[in-house]
Design a protein around this motif. Structure first.
Motif, PDB file in Angstrom:
ATOM      1  N   THR A 101       0.822  -1.215   0.000  1.00 39.19           N
ATOM      2  CA  THR A 101       0.000   0.000   0.000  1.00 39.19           C
ATOM      3  C   THR A 101       0.854   1.262   0.000  1.00 39.19           C
ATOM      4  O   THR A 101       0.451   2.289  -0.548  1.00 39.19           O
ATOM      5  N   PRO A 106       2.360   1.870  -8.705  1.00 41.52           N
ATOM      6  CA  PRO A 106       1.130   1.079  -8.731  1.00 41.52           C
ATOM      7  C   PRO A 106       1.396  -0.403  -8.466  1.00 41.52           C
ATOM      8  O   PRO A 106       2.431  -0.949  -8.868  1.00 41.52           O
ATOM      9  N   ALA A 126      -3.486  -4.290  -3.053  1.00 38.77           N
ATOM     10  CA  ALA A 126      -3.091  -3.823  -4.383  1.00 38.77           C
ATOM     11  C   ALA A 126      -3.962  -2.639  -4.791  1.00 38.77           C
ATOM     12  O   ALA A 126      -5.082  -2.466  -4.304  1.00 38.77           O
ATOM     13  N   ASP A 127      -3.460  -1.840  -5.710  1.00 44.26           N
ATOM     14  CA  ASP A 127      -4.218  -0.692  -6.201  1.00 44.26           C
ATOM     15  C   ASP A 127      -5.246  -1.087  -7.256  1.00 44.26           C
ATOM     16  O   ASP A 127      -6.243  -0.389  -7.455  1.00 44.26           O
ATOM     17  N   TYR A 128      -4.985  -2.207  -7.934  1.00 43.02           N
ATOM     18  CA  TYR A 128      -5.845  -2.611  -9.056  1.00 43.02           C
ATOM     19  C   TYR A 128      -5.878  -4.127  -9.096  1.00 43.02           C
ATOM     20  O   TYR A 128      -4.838  -4.777  -9.027  1.00 43.02           O
ATOM     21  N   THR A 155      -9.155  -1.971   4.509  1.00 47.20           N
ATOM     22  CA  THR A 155      -9.353  -1.922   3.064  1.00 47.20           C
ATOM     23  C   THR A 155     -10.762  -2.320   2.628  1.00 47.20           C
ATOM     24  O   THR A 155     -11.368  -1.649   1.784  1.00 47.20           O
ATOM     25  N   ASN A 187     -11.506  -4.967 -10.178  1.00 51.75           N
ATOM     26  CA  ASN A 187     -11.537  -3.829 -11.106  1.00 51.75           C
ATOM     27  C   ASN A 187     -11.786  -4.278 -12.531  1.00 51.75           C
ATOM     28  O   ASN A 187     -12.406  -3.567 -13.322  1.00 51.75           O
ATOM     29  N   TYR A 214       1.429   8.655 -10.507  1.00 54.10           N
ATOM     30  CA  TYR A 214       0.724   7.511  -9.926  1.00 54.10           C
ATOM     31  C   TYR A 214       0.930   7.455  -8.414  1.00 54.10           C
ATOM     32  O   TYR A 214      -0.005   7.196  -7.649  1.00 54.10           O
ATOM     33  N   LYS A 218      -1.977   7.690  -5.476  1.00 59.59           N
ATOM     34  CA  LYS A 218      -2.135   6.746  -4.364  1.00 59.59           C
ATOM     35  C   LYS A 218      -2.157   7.491  -3.034  1.00 59.59           C
ATOM     36  O   LYS A 218      -3.006   7.248  -2.168  1.00 59.59           O
ATOM     37  N   GLU A 219      -1.220   8.412  -2.874  1.00 63.53           N
ATOM     38  CA  GLU A 219      -1.115   9.158  -1.620  1.00 63.53           C
ATOM     39  C   GLU A 219      -2.342  10.030  -1.400  1.00 63.53           C
ATOM     40  O   GLU A 219      -2.865  10.138  -0.281  1.00 63.53           O
ATOM     41  N   ALA A 222      -5.478   7.861  -0.405  1.00 63.84           N
ATOM     42  CA  ALA A 222      -5.342   7.375   0.968  1.00 63.84           C
ATOM     43  C   ALA A 222      -5.530   8.509   1.970  1.00 63.84           C
ATOM     44  O   ALA A 222      -6.178   8.336   3.008  1.00 63.84           O
TER      45      ALA A 222
END
Length: 267
Positions: A101, A106, A126-128, A155, A187, A214, A218-219, A222
């Motif tokens: 995370t 990514p 995971a992001d995706y 999550t 996804n 990317y 993400k940051e 979150a």
């Protein structure tokens, strides 16, 4: 690194493969250590611009804790009074989830089969998630008289909402790939035979993209989940300033003006 986890870096993409198909990629101590080390290595390596998490075999992505090993470890704990077995959450699961995370790049999970317990948690880290149509998800924890770990209590509610997450945690059941897609856990849903190719296509596209942007996305996401709108606007301003000063942004703008496809450097 143990052969229960395979690690490879190619053209900016780090691929981590859980490799205990005969045990449905269950987490014994050896595998947890190797997975933790691989995830941390991929997160820390500046040459890695995306991470692909995969699993060997076609039955399971990861069914979580290896309960056969776990029984023996619990018995040893009772004899010694050490209670060391459950330190695996602190020593293994938490560092794995933090690495995935927190990676400034990514992370794509290719879910090929059952993802249960910690395996479900790793997929959510995971992001995706690219998911085979034969896959399934199960929280599992309450079924063996345990509470949540691997970050799933953080999550899962953020993916499907707290009410549905609580239902799935209190009453574990198998969630089909189609339901997972409808809930937003998956996804992208693909035929099982196309999973690896599709997941690698997604991961390689991300590995060739604007890495700093990317990481900032993400940051930002979150941050926004746990802060006010005003605080998030300030964070967006900070992150956009950083992205706007990157070489990738200059490359993208010039490519747009020239009607060309940008070739990002990742910085």
């Amino acid at each position: 690194m143990a052969d229960t986890v395979l690690y490879e870096v190619s053209d900016g993409l780090a691929t981590i493969t859980l490799n205990r198909p005969e045990a449905m990629n269950a987490m014994n101590v050896e595998t947890k250590v190797a997975f933790r080390d691989a995830a941390q290595a991929a997160a820390a390596d500046d040459t890695v611009r995306a991470i692909l998490l995969t699993a060997a075999g076609d039955r399971a992505f990861c069914v979580g804790q290896d309960l056969k090993e776990h029984i023996g470890l619990l018995a040893a704990d009772r004899e010694s009074g050490s209670g060391g077995t459950m330190r695996t959450v602190r020593e293994h699961y938490n560092p794995i989830v933090r690495a995935l995370t927190g990676a400034a790049k990514p992370v794509v999970a290719a879910v090929n089969g059952v993802a249960a317990g910690a395996g479900f948690g790793f997929a959510l880290a995971a992001d995706y998630r690219v998911v085979a149509d034969t896959a399934a998800f199960n929280t599992s924890f309450a079924g063996v008289a345990l509470t949540a770990d691997s970050g799933i209590s953080w999550t899962l509610p953020r993916v499907i909402g707290p009410s549905r997450a609580t239902d799935l945690l209190l009453f574990p059941r198998s969630i089909s790939a189609q339901e997972a897609y409808e809930l937003g856990i998956a996804n992208r849903l693909v035929p099982a035979g196309e999973l690896r190719a599709e997941a690698e296509k997604v991961a390689r596209a991300l590995a060739s993209g604007p890495t700093l942007a990317y990481a900032a996305l993400k940051e930002s996401v979150a941050f926004g989940l746990t802060h006010s709108l005003e605080e998030t606007l300030e964070k967006e301003d900070e992150l956009q300033g950083r992205a706007g000063a990157s070489e990738d942004h200059a490359i993208a703008v010039q490519a747009f003006v020239n009607k060309e496809k940008p070739k990002y450097l990742g910085h």
